[in-house]
Design a protein around this motif. Structure first.
Motif, mmCIF file in Angstrom:
data_model
loop_
_atom_site.group_PDB
_atom_site.id
_atom_site.type_symbol
_atom_site.label_atom_id
_atom_site.label_comp_id
_atom_site.label_asym_id
_atom_site.label_seq_id
_atom_site.Cartn_x
_atom_site.Cartn_y
_atom_site.Cartn_z
ATOM 1 N N VAL A 13 -1.563 -16.424 10.600
ATOM 2 C CA VAL A 13 -1.444 -15.320 11.554
ATOM 3 C C VAL A 13 -1.954 -15.811 12.903
ATOM 4 O O VAL A 13 -3.134 -16.121 13.065
ATOM 5 C CB VAL A 13 -2.238 -14.085 11.098
ATOM 6 C CG1 VAL A 13 -2.016 -12.925 12.076
ATOM 7 C CG2 VAL A 13 -1.830 -13.672 9.688
ATOM 8 N N GLY A 14 -1.032 -15.909 13.872
ATOM 9 C CA GLY A 14 -1.343 -16.505 15.158
ATOM 10 C C GLY A 14 -0.822 -17.934 15.234
ATOM 11 O O GLY A 14 -1.417 -18.790 15.886
ATOM 12 N N VAL A 15 0.322 -18.176 14.599
ATOM 13 C CA VAL A 15 0.818 -19.545 14.429
ATOM 14 C C VAL A 15 1.247 -20.194 15.733
ATOM 15 O O VAL A 15 1.291 -21.429 15.827
ATOM 16 C CB VAL A 15 1.977 -19.568 13.405
ATOM 17 C CG1 VAL A 15 3.260 -18.983 14.005
ATOM 18 C CG2 VAL A 15 2.231 -20.971 12.878
ATOM 19 N N THR A 16 1.560 -19.422 16.781
ATOM 20 C CA THR A 16 2.032 -20.022 18.030
ATOM 21 C C THR A 16 0.901 -20.434 18.961
ATOM 22 O O THR A 16 1.158 -20.951 20.048
ATOM 23 C CB THR A 16 2.991 -19.067 18.771
ATOM 24 O OG1 THR A 16 2.323 -17.828 19.010
ATOM 25 C CG2 THR A 16 4.252 -18.829 17.962
ATOM 26 N N GLY A 17 -0.345 -20.227 18.566
ATOM 27 C CA GLY A 17 -1.478 -20.702 19.342
ATOM 28 C C GLY A 17 -1.816 -22.145 19.001
ATOM 29 O O GLY A 17 -1.196 -22.765 18.131
ATOM 30 N N MET A 18 -2.810 -22.688 19.685
ATOM 31 C CA MET A 18 -3.185 -24.080 19.469
ATOM 32 C C MET A 18 -3.628 -24.341 18.032
ATOM 33 O O MET A 18 -3.167 -25.283 17.384
ATOM 34 C CB MET A 18 -4.308 -24.480 20.428
ATOM 35 C CG MET A 18 -3.901 -24.498 21.879
ATOM 36 S SD MET A 18 -5.292 -24.967 22.959
ATOM 37 C CE MET A 18 -6.360 -23.514 22.790
ATOM 38 N N ALA A 19 -4.522 -23.495 17.519
ATOM 39 C CA ALA A 19 -5.004 -23.675 16.156
ATOM 40 C C ALA A 19 -3.902 -23.407 15.148
ATOM 41 O O ALA A 19 -3.816 -24.071 14.111
ATOM 42 C CB ALA A 19 -6.196 -22.751 15.899
ATOM 43 N N GLY A 20 -3.019 -22.452 15.449
ATOM 44 C CA GLY A 20 -1.930 -22.126 14.536
ATOM 45 C C GLY A 20 -0.943 -23.262 14.396
ATOM 46 O O GLY A 20 -0.506 -23.591 13.282
ATOM 47 N N LEU A 21 -0.559 -23.867 15.508
ATOM 48 C CA LEU A 21 0.348 -25.010 15.467
ATOM 49 C C LEU A 21 -0.289 -26.159 14.698
ATOM 50 O O LEU A 21 0.369 -26.818 13.872
ATOM 51 C CB LEU A 21 0.703 -25.454 16.885
ATOM 52 C CG LEU A 21 1.552 -26.719 17.005
ATOM 53 C CD1 LEU A 21 2.898 -26.548 16.322
ATOM 54 C CD2 LEU A 21 1.743 -27.107 18.467
ATOM 55 N N GLY A 22 -1.575 -26.415 14.946
ATOM 56 C CA GLY A 22 -2.268 -27.471 14.213
ATOM 57 C C GLY A 22 -2.269 -27.218 12.717
ATOM 58 O O GLY A 22 -2.083 -28.144 11.917
ATOM 59 N N LEU A 23 -2.454 -25.966 12.313
ATOM 60 C CA LEU A 23 -2.440 -25.620 10.898
ATOM 61 C C LEU A 23 -1.057 -25.825 10.286
ATOM 62 O O LEU A 23 -0.921 -26.360 9.179
ATOM 63 C CB LEU A 23 -2.879 -24.167 10.709
ATOM 64 C CG LEU A 23 -4.377 -23.942 10.611
ATOM 65 C CD1 LEU A 23 -4.710 -22.468 10.794
ATOM 66 C CD2 LEU A 23 -4.907 -24.443 9.266
ATOM 67 N N ALA A 24 -0.014 -25.393 10.985
ATOM 68 C CA ALA A 24 1.342 -25.555 10.464
ATOM 69 C C ALA A 24 1.658 -27.029 10.242
ATOM 70 O O ALA A 24 2.225 -27.417 9.203
ATOM 71 C CB ALA A 24 2.349 -24.920 11.418
ATOM 72 N N GLU A 25 1.303 -27.865 11.203
ATOM 73 C CA GLU A 25 1.551 -29.300 11.066
ATOM 74 C C GLU A 25 0.763 -29.886 9.895
ATOM 75 O O GLU A 25 1.291 -30.695 9.117
ATOM 76 C CB GLU A 25 1.192 -30.020 12.361
ATOM 77 C CG GLU A 25 2.126 -29.703 13.512
ATOM 78 C CD GLU A 25 1.751 -30.425 14.791
ATOM 79 O OE1 GLU A 25 2.664 -30.717 15.572
ATOM 80 O OE2 GLU A 25 0.542 -30.682 14.992
ATOM 81 N N ALA A 26 -0.498 -29.490 9.773
ATOM 82 C CA ALA A 26 -1.345 -30.049 8.721
ATOM 83 C C ALA A 26 -0.900 -29.583 7.333
ATOM 84 O O ALA A 26 -0.898 -30.369 6.379
ATOM 85 C CB ALA A 26 -2.806 -29.657 8.968
ATOM 86 N N LEU A 27 -0.537 -28.318 7.202
ATOM 87 C CA LEU A 27 -0.119 -27.795 5.897
ATOM 88 C C LEU A 27 1.194 -28.416 5.433
ATOM 89 O O LEU A 27 1.418 -28.585 4.231
ATOM 90 C CB LEU A 27 0.022 -26.275 5.959
ATOM 91 C CG LEU A 27 -1.280 -25.486 6.012
ATOM 92 C CD1 LEU A 27 -1.011 -24.034 6.412
ATOM 93 C CD2 LEU A 27 -2.010 -25.540 4.677
ATOM 94 N N LYS A 28 2.065 -28.755 6.379
ATOM 95 C CA LYS A 28 3.349 -29.347 6.019
ATOM 96 C C LYS A 28 3.292 -30.870 5.894
ATOM 97 O O LYS A 28 4.287 -31.501 5.571
ATOM 98 C CB LYS A 28 4.418 -28.937 7.038
ATOM 99 C CG LYS A 28 4.995 -27.554 6.777
ATOM 100 C CD LYS A 28 5.576 -27.448 5.368
ATOM 101 C CE LYS A 28 6.252 -26.133 5.094
ATOM 102 N NZ LYS A 28 6.751 -26.044 3.697
ATOM 103 N N SER A 29 2.111 -31.449 6.150
ATOM 104 C CA SER A 29 1.957 -32.882 5.973
ATOM 105 C C SER A 29 2.036 -33.240 4.485
ATOM 106 O O SER A 29 1.501 -32.513 3.638
ATOM 107 C CB SER A 29 0.613 -33.340 6.530
ATOM 108 O OG SER A 29 0.321 -34.673 6.140
ATOM 109 N N PRO A 30 2.694 -34.334 4.118
ATOM 110 C CA PRO A 30 2.756 -34.744 2.708
ATOM 111 C C PRO A 30 1.391 -34.967 2.080
ATOM 112 O O PRO A 30 1.247 -34.881 0.857
ATOM 113 C CB PRO A 30 3.569 -36.055 2.759
ATOM 114 C CG PRO A 30 4.346 -35.982 4.023
ATOM 115 C CD PRO A 30 3.480 -35.239 4.990
ATOM 116 N N SER A 31 0.387 -35.252 2.912
ATOM 117 C CA SER A 31 -0.952 -35.514 2.389
ATOM 118 C C SER A 31 -1.863 -34.287 2.421
ATOM 119 O O SER A 31 -3.066 -34.405 2.170
ATOM 120 C CB SER A 31 -1.602 -36.647 3.190
ATOM 121 O OG SER A 31 -1.723 -36.289 4.566
#
Length: 288
Positions: A13-31
């Motif tokens: 919730v709040g995915v278009t902010g700085m922390a939100g974008l970072g979370l989306a990238e990290a969660l979709k990382s293979p690792s």
């Protein structure tokens, strides 16, 4: 590690902010810890053109201050979501109003997801909520001018997670109290960052974007790039938090049993990463 047949499902919730974008990238990382994750991302407005939609399984726009709109929008996924990553914020005219509106937003979302698709708790899989707060927890409200001049002293750094609360309104405190009220039916973690460095045009407090624009103006006008802050900020302690490190802390706490129902500070050496984030802003066409 998540079972391959029952993956974790995140709602940021709040995915278009700085922390939100970072979370989306990290969660979709293979690792990613606990992965592979299914990731829903949400904000109050349509997805911006610069946001890499490939990071999300679905984007959802809704108004978390509106209980009806929240229920209509989130009920269809309320039987899927296992983890909420709360990086949303609204800043209003006073800290007391901030307390009210931010608590209402989180409460509306949790009420729907805990109720499940049947509306009675049946089918809900929500188990953990991470909430993004910050050093305002230790310093008091920086948004409300009515709190100034009252003789209320903030804590002095270094800030420790077990420092007592300050005796005036703070919406971070309200969010923590709300999360605790849901225990033991779900666990939570609180993540207290400093100034976040990341890439977004939607974050009100994106200091990097402000500095980048200032540098562009200086370059255009042929002016020296002088320090734009106050003498106090030049002479005193200041730290920052890289959005990538912050995201990794959120995910670690979400899937690590020993991290449940605790608060964690998150600061790191971000100076080395500033050039990388400036290039990200350019790549996303947020700055020229």
């Amino acid at each position: 590690m998540a079972d391959s047949h029952q993956p974790f499902v995140a709602l940021i919730v709040g995915v278009t902010g700085m922390a939100g974008l970072g979370l989306a990238e990290a969660l979709k990382s293979p690792s990613a810890l606990g992965g592979p994750w299914k990731v829903y991302g949400s904000a109050s407005r349509p997805i911006p053109t610069w946001f890499p939609s490939s990071l999300l399984d679905k984007y959802i726009a809704f108004d978390a201050t509106d209980a009806g709109n929240t229920a209509d929008t989130l009920t269809p996924i309320s039987g899927e979501v296992t983890h909420v990553f709360w990086v949303a914020i609204q800043v209003r005219e006073s800290e007391q109003v901030n307390v009210t509106v931010n608590a209402i937003m989180l409460s509306n979302v949790l009420d729907v997801l805990k109720s499940g698709p049947g509306g009675n708790g049946t089918g809900s899989k929500l188990s953990h909520v991470t909430v993004q707060t910050g050093t305002q927890h230790y310093m008091g409200s920086i948004h409300d001018p009515t709190d100034s001049g009252q003789g209320l002293e903030p804590h002095e750094p270094p800030f420790r997670e077990d420092l007592p609360r300050l005796p005036y309104p703070n919406f971070y405190y309200a969010l923590e109290d709300l999360l605790e009220s849901y225990a033991p039916s779900l666990t939570y973690s609180v993540h207290r960052s400093s100034i976040i460095i990341g890439a977004s045009s939607r974050s009100v407090y994106n200091a990097l974007l402000t500095l980048a624009v200032y540098a562009l103006i200086c370059g255009y006008e042929g002016l020296p790039f002088r320090y734009p802050g106050t003498r106090y900020t030049w002479e005193h302690f200041c730290d920052m938090s890289d959005a990538r490190v912050l995201a990794e802390q959120h995910i670690w706490a979400a899937v690590t049993p020993s991290a449940k129902s605790q608060a964690f500070n998150c600061t790191n050496d971000t100076l080395k990463s500033i050039p990388m984030w400036v290039e990200r802003l350019r790549d996303m066409k947020i700055i020229p």
